[in-house]
Design a protein around this motif. Sequence first.
Motif, PDB file in Angstrom:
ATOM      1  N   GLN A 222       0.821  -1.209   0.000  1.00 52.48           N
ATOM      2  CA  GLN A 222       0.000   0.000   0.000  1.00 52.48           C
ATOM      3  C   GLN A 222       0.858   1.262   0.000  1.00 52.48           C
ATOM      4  N   MET A 223       2.032   1.198   0.615  1.00 53.95           N
ATOM      5  CA  MET A 223       2.946   2.334   0.525  1.00 53.95           C
ATOM      6  C   MET A 223       3.344   2.593  -0.921  1.00 53.95           C
ATOM      7  N   SER A 224       3.446   1.533  -1.710  1.00 54.84           N
ATOM      8  CA  SER A 224       3.927   1.662  -3.089  1.00 54.84           C
ATOM      9  C   SER A 224       2.939   2.393  -4.000  1.00 54.84           C
ATOM     10  N   ILE A 225       1.680   2.498  -3.610  1.00 53.54           N
ATOM     11  CA  ILE A 225       0.698   3.170  -4.457  1.00 53.54           C
ATOM     12  C   ILE A 225       0.511   4.646  -4.085  1.00 53.54           C
ATOM     13  N   LEU A 226       1.194   5.084  -3.037  1.00 52.63           N
ATOM     14  CA  LEU A 226       1.113   6.481  -2.616  1.00 52.63           C
ATOM     15  C   LEU A 226       2.019   7.364  -3.480  1.00 52.63           C
ATOM     16  N   LYS A 227       1.607   8.597  -3.679  1.00 53.54           N
ATOM     17  CA  LYS A 227       2.491   9.574  -4.312  1.00 53.54           C
ATOM     18  C   LYS A 227       3.566   9.982  -3.302  1.00 53.54           C
ATOM     19  N   LYS A 228       4.632  10.589  -3.769  1.00 58.16           N
ATOM     20  CA  LYS A 228       5.671  11.082  -2.863  1.00 58.16           C
ATOM     21  C   LYS A 228       5.042  12.070  -1.873  1.00 58.16           C
ATOM     22  N   GLY A 229       5.330  11.888  -0.597  1.00 55.42           N
ATOM     23  CA  GLY A 229       4.739  12.735   0.424  1.00 55.42           C
ATOM     24  C   GLY A 229       3.384  12.257   0.895  1.00 55.42           C
ATOM     25  N   GLY A 230       2.911  11.149   0.314  1.00 55.92           N
ATOM     26  CA  GLY A 230       1.628  10.589   0.742  1.00 55.92           C
ATOM     27  C   GLY A 230       1.687  10.023   2.151  1.00 55.92           C
ATOM     28  N   LYS A 231       0.504   9.737   2.699  1.00 49.06           N
ATOM     29  CA  LYS A 231       0.428   9.331   4.105  1.00 49.06           C
ATOM     30  C   LYS A 231      -0.379   8.050   4.256  1.00 49.06           C
ATOM     31  N   LEU A 232       0.216   7.086   4.962  1.00 46.19           N
ATOM     32  CA  LEU A 232      -0.461   5.843   5.285  1.00 46.19           C
ATOM     33  C   LEU A 232      -0.695   5.773   6.784  1.00 46.19           C
ATOM     34  N   VAL A 233      -1.918   5.437   7.168  1.00 43.83           N
ATOM     35  CA  VAL A 233      -2.249   5.155   8.561  1.00 43.83           C
ATOM     36  C   VAL A 233      -2.732   3.718   8.637  1.00 43.83           C
ATOM     37  N   SER A 234      -2.115   2.948   9.514  1.00 41.54           N
ATOM     38  CA  SER A 234      -2.443   1.529   9.629  1.00 41.54           C
ATOM     39  C   SER A 234      -3.250   1.239  10.893  1.00 41.54           C
ATOM     40  N   LEU A 235      -4.229   0.341  10.746  1.00 38.54           N
ATOM     41  CA  LEU A 235      -4.977  -0.165  11.894  1.00 38.54           C
ATOM     42  C   LEU A 235      -4.420  -1.501  12.357  1.00 38.54           C
ATOM     43  N   ARG A 236      -3.519  -2.105  11.547  1.00 37.25           N
ATOM     44  CA  ARG A 236      -3.142  -3.492  11.802  1.00 37.25           C
ATOM     45  C   ARG A 236      -1.644  -3.742  11.916  1.00 37.25           C
ATOM     46  N   ALA A 237      -0.813  -2.795  11.536  1.00 40.61           N
ATOM     47  CA  ALA A 237       0.624  -3.065  11.535  1.00 40.61           C
ATOM     48  C   ALA A 237       1.212  -2.843  12.939  1.00 40.61           C
ATOM     49  N   MET A 238       2.214  -2.003  13.061  1.00 42.33           N
ATOM     50  CA  MET A 238       2.957  -1.869  14.320  1.00 42.33           C
ATOM     51  C   MET A 238       2.990  -0.424  14.791  1.00 42.33           C
ATOM     52  N   PRO A 239       2.730  -0.185  16.100  1.00 45.42           N
ATOM     53  CA  PRO A 239       2.936   1.161  16.644  1.00 45.42           C
ATOM     54  C   PRO A 239       4.387   1.604  16.449  1.00 45.42           C
ATOM     55  N   ASN A 240       4.594   2.900  16.263  1.00 48.28           N
ATOM     56  CA  ASN A 240       5.946   3.423  16.097  1.00 48.28           C
ATOM     57  C   ASN A 240       6.161   4.614  17.034  1.00 48.28           C
ATOM     58  N   GLY A 241       7.285   5.267  16.898  1.00 47.82           N
ATOM     59  CA  GLY A 241       7.619   6.358  17.804  1.00 47.82           C
ATOM     60  C   GLY A 241       6.670   7.536  17.692  1.00 47.82           C
ATOM     61  N   SER A 242       6.263   7.882  16.474  1.00 47.52           N
ATOM     62  CA  SER A 242       5.358   9.026  16.317  1.00 47.52           C
ATOM     63  C   SER A 242       3.999   8.730  16.950  1.00 47.52           C
ATOM     64  N   PHE A 243       3.570   7.483  16.879  1.00 43.61           N
ATOM     65  CA  PHE A 243       2.338   7.073  17.555  1.00 43.61           C
ATOM     66  C   PHE A 243       2.461   7.269  19.062  1.00 43.61           C
ATOM     67  N   ALA A 244       3.579   6.826  19.630  1.00 47.81           N
ATOM     68  CA  ALA A 244       3.777   6.927  21.077  1.00 47.81           C
ATOM     69  C   ALA A 244       3.804   8.377  21.540  1.00 47.81           C
ATOM     70  N   LYS A 245       4.411   9.250  20.735  1.00 48.85           N
ATOM     71  CA  LYS A 245       4.429  10.672  21.071  1.00 48.85           C
ATOM     72  C   LYS A 245       3.028  11.255  21.015  1.00 48.85           C
ATOM     73  N   ARG A 246       2.288  10.887  19.975  1.00 48.04           N
ATOM     74  CA  ARG A 246       0.930  11.396  19.816  1.00 48.04           C
ATOM     75  C   ARG A 246       0.026  10.964  20.967  1.00 48.04           C
ATOM     76  N   MET A 247       0.290   9.786  21.520  1.00 45.79           N
ATOM     77  CA  MET A 247      -0.495   9.255  22.642  1.00 45.79           C
ATOM     78  C   MET A 247      -0.007   9.768  23.993  1.00 45.79           C
ATOM     79  N   ASN A 248       1.064  10.588  23.963  1.00 42.31           N
ATOM     80  CA  ASN A 248       1.662  11.127  25.192  1.00 42.31           C
ATOM     81  C   ASN A 248       2.094  10.025  26.151  1.00 42.31           C
ATOM     82  N   LEU A 249       2.645   8.957  25.598  1.00 45.27           N
ATOM     83  CA  LEU A 249       3.159   7.874  26.434  1.00 45.27           C
ATOM     84  C   LEU A 249       4.485   8.304  27.063  1.00 45.27           C
ATOM     85  N   PRO A 250       4.878   7.664  28.171  1.00 43.07           N
ATOM     86  CA  PRO A 250       6.152   8.004  28.816  1.00 43.07           C
ATOM     87  C   PRO A 250       7.326   7.882  27.840  1.00 43.07           C
ATOM     88  N   VAL A 251       8.379   8.637  28.120  1.00 41.41           N
ATOM     89  CA  VAL A 251       9.526   8.686  27.210  1.00 41.41           C
ATOM     90  C   VAL A 251      10.099   7.296  26.951  1.00 41.41           C
TER      91      VAL A 251
END
Length: 333
Positions: A222-251
């Motif tokens: 699905q990343m391969s069908i995005l234009k440059k600068g496009g955005k993918l949000v997943s409901l099923r893959a893996m949480p990442n650092g930006s997710f943790a920051k957005r959720m205000n989780l501990p450092v």
Amino acid sequence: MKAAQVKQYNKSNIAVEIADIEKPAVGAHDVLIKVSAAGVNPLDNMISRGEVKMIVPYKLPTVAGNEVVGVVEEIGDRVSKFKVNDRVFARLPLNRIGAFAEYVAVDEDALAIVPEYLSDVEAAAVPLTALTIMQALDVMEAESGKTIFISGGTGSVGAMAIPISKAKGLIVITNGSAENRDRVLELGATRFIDYKTEDYSEVVSGVDYVLDTLGGKETEKQMSILKKGGKLVSLRAMPNGSFAKRMNLPVWKQFVFGIAGRKFDKMADKYGVSYNFIFVKSDGKQLTEVSNIFEELKIKPSIDTVFDFDDVNDALDKVANGRSKGKTVISMM
């Protein structure tokens, strides 16, 4: 009151236990709801298996259930948005779940009025999935007139994601099984791809956004069908650092999730796109917007099976192991 509790985390046993416990206390900003129906979600089983304790560390035992519909029976001293006998629904706050019970106390900021045309069972299918879509579109900073690909759009997620995305002014492309083509197009999709005869990664390109409902190897496709600068949000893959920051989780948790999700961040860099993960939060304001969209479009959620409260474990098993054409719901009536 009767309530279904998670007593301990167990990776191989998702069963909850029905117990008699005290009615929840009602705080100043709380609404006491007499529960009429509760949606059952994969998240409920993930909680029982201990799979989300890094995100929300529940103190056990805890009453299970994330998605509720019911009637207001009592309001706290400072409640201003709701009154007794209002019919309301919610994705319950992360730290105060408990929909699988006869009563639940909810902060008023998590609640919205149920659209009149929906039954309690139908309404129970709405909050968690609809808010997931709303919050995913927020993370994407989705703009009207742009194009979104919703993978696997013939399921219960797609049934929410397609009309909400259309209502937000997006051009919707989705894929799935051919027998659902007409229904999906009626929901608001502009283009439907039959996954058995066409590979979306070969016939779609240059989209602005992707809502990944599949995970696994499909996330990179699905990343391969995005234009440059496009955005993918997943409901099923893996949480990442930006997710943790957005959720205000501990450092330290931000660090852990940053490592865990690095594979997907690197993958996104390779395609010149961004990757994010979503874990839906309560939001009464957004849910009110959802309710207004539903009232206007008269969207009917797909219901698969309705279980009695005493059969809550059958409902959880259905979600974990059964093929479904819609939402599984517990009726308290």
